[in-house]
Design an enzyme around this catalytic site. Sequence first.
Site: not given
Length: 668
Positions: A335, A394
């Site tokens: 993330d 991401e």
Amino acid sequence: MIPRNPFEDSELSNWKAFFLRRKECYAREVERICNQFGALHEYANLHLRFGVHPAVDATGQSCWRLREFMPHAGKVWLATSRNGFCRQDAYAYTCRPDGVWELFLPPEALQHGDFYELHVQGKAPGAPVERRIPAFAQYVVQDHDTPEQWCARFWHPSTPYVFHYDNIEREKRFPRIYEAHVGMAQPSERHKPGSIGTYRDFADEILPRISKAGYTMVQLMAIPEHPLYKSFGYQVGSFFAPSSRYGTPDDFAYLVDTAHCLGLSVIVDLTHSHACANTEQGLARYDTGNLFFTAQENQWGTPTFDYQQEFVRRFLLSNCRYWLETFHLDGFRFDAVGNMLYTDFGRNDAFQHAENYFRLPDGTPRTNEAGELYLSLANALLHECMPACITIAEEFSGMPGLTCPPEEGGLGFNYRFAMGIPDFWGKCIAEGRDMGSMWYEMTNHRPYDRTISYVECHDQCINGDDAMIWRLLGKSMYTSMRRDTVTWNVSRGVAFYKLMRCLTLATADAGFLNFMGSEFGHPEWLDDEQYAHRQWHLADDGNLLYAALGQWDSALLHTLPDKDFLSASPLFFRYIHEENRLLAFERGAWLFIFNFHELRPQTELTLQVTPGKYVEILSSDELRFGGHNNLAAAVPATEHFSMMLQDSWLQEIHVYLPPMTALILHRS
């Protein structure tokens, strides 16, 4: 010549020194680690050295050995439910010269299920004693009577969980990823205020749905323990503990094992860019000093990991290895990678020019070299431990080379998310977009960066934001989704939604992602209270268009991602018409034709295509998919034989295409 990495990319020729520096920095560090520790996986072994482990004391007796790295601490005690959480001399740690605190206890002093925590006092005179959850705790639970209180619970069952199914064997598989949140996957019929779904319910009830629908991989949000549920797992407190909200560590192991039984890979979100700001529930001021983090404030107001510290890099690398090996995971989605790559976290920048990756407006370097090094090491470690491991970045800026190996100037990820596609679809719904920009957005990626496409992920579907289907239909979703009561607005919106998903999948470079419930157009967003559930029953009612959307999604997944489709990654553009809103392209033996016009049918659309016989396979206008049956895949199938053209190796076919319809044909 198509570039194979950033070094061969002419658009980045001015920045080759940057990629060379990245490559050399990684090579030097790997050489140092191997010389000093023997191998990268031995470097990433802190979870085996710190925390609680069985050992043998100086007298040869079995005992528990407890270790903590706390160089800023003055005193450290272990407090447990067995000693009344009191600070006792027998439970006081001893500090070694290297800042490691150590304690040996007899076996009866700590047993499976016991609660335990650390009491830490700083070095300053009169410093207060503060509670801390051990950084390597593998099970951390919340007090039901006092929700703000969390405590570690010793996890050492007499019979450890035994995995029955191996990790999924993958060739060069096109990942069809189902992003999900275990707690919020709870069926709406069982949901009540404060209730949360469990690992075992998800394994037994939701995983079979995912497998049957045609997905090959489950991406799980919010697995590492996080004190704030509404953070959706992106403010982690305990990095080595599966969230106890959904069950025990063995329950999570059961979920992974069940997924493998069903042929599903499992990847977990790792948030290694920042952590929760809480002190008693997390790593902030862990040893009363700033052990893990920089002093720099990020956009979330949470502590940012300091990758320049070797202990921090080893801690996070050990975390990667722990999850992979302990729970037999198949990979990770990292993330907020952009926040790890830039010294300013990449804030307030659209990254429209190449220099934006490397320089701040004042000309100073922008890249966080230590963050890059950590990510390179993490990818190398994971693929060393398990060559088939899947890692996904991401990352919002489009930093070149993320999916190239460090030797080629990259960071070693397998895939990156195409984060611009959902933004484009949102603008397309709100303002409309021309067909040329649609084709560009769907296919715009560097040839050496493998991307995963998606219409929407959790970013568009949680915490009050609007999912794409809601932006199209609004409150009509509550009143007009029955097949016999459908309105023009709903019919148009459902048709457009099917086209969005079909085009995104058909043009996807290397993979496709869906957020749970979006495959059937779930009518509500997610948050931590009223809407923390999914209405799965809507997809099971054949009288509703929700079921029709689910059938369309499943038909696409089962039809397209076969070897014929996947082995032919290049897209061959065949036709576009702005006024009529038409688009056609080939991919391998497949021909995709889209009519985005709301009113205008194409009674005899002429296309120039690769010679062959074209068979109609799927039409989004079929009744089973919520269409009007103006164009349905017939039995026997409708066939189109291409006709020769002068002065061209391409040949012509003629097709009928109603408004707001996608037609998929296969060539033989």
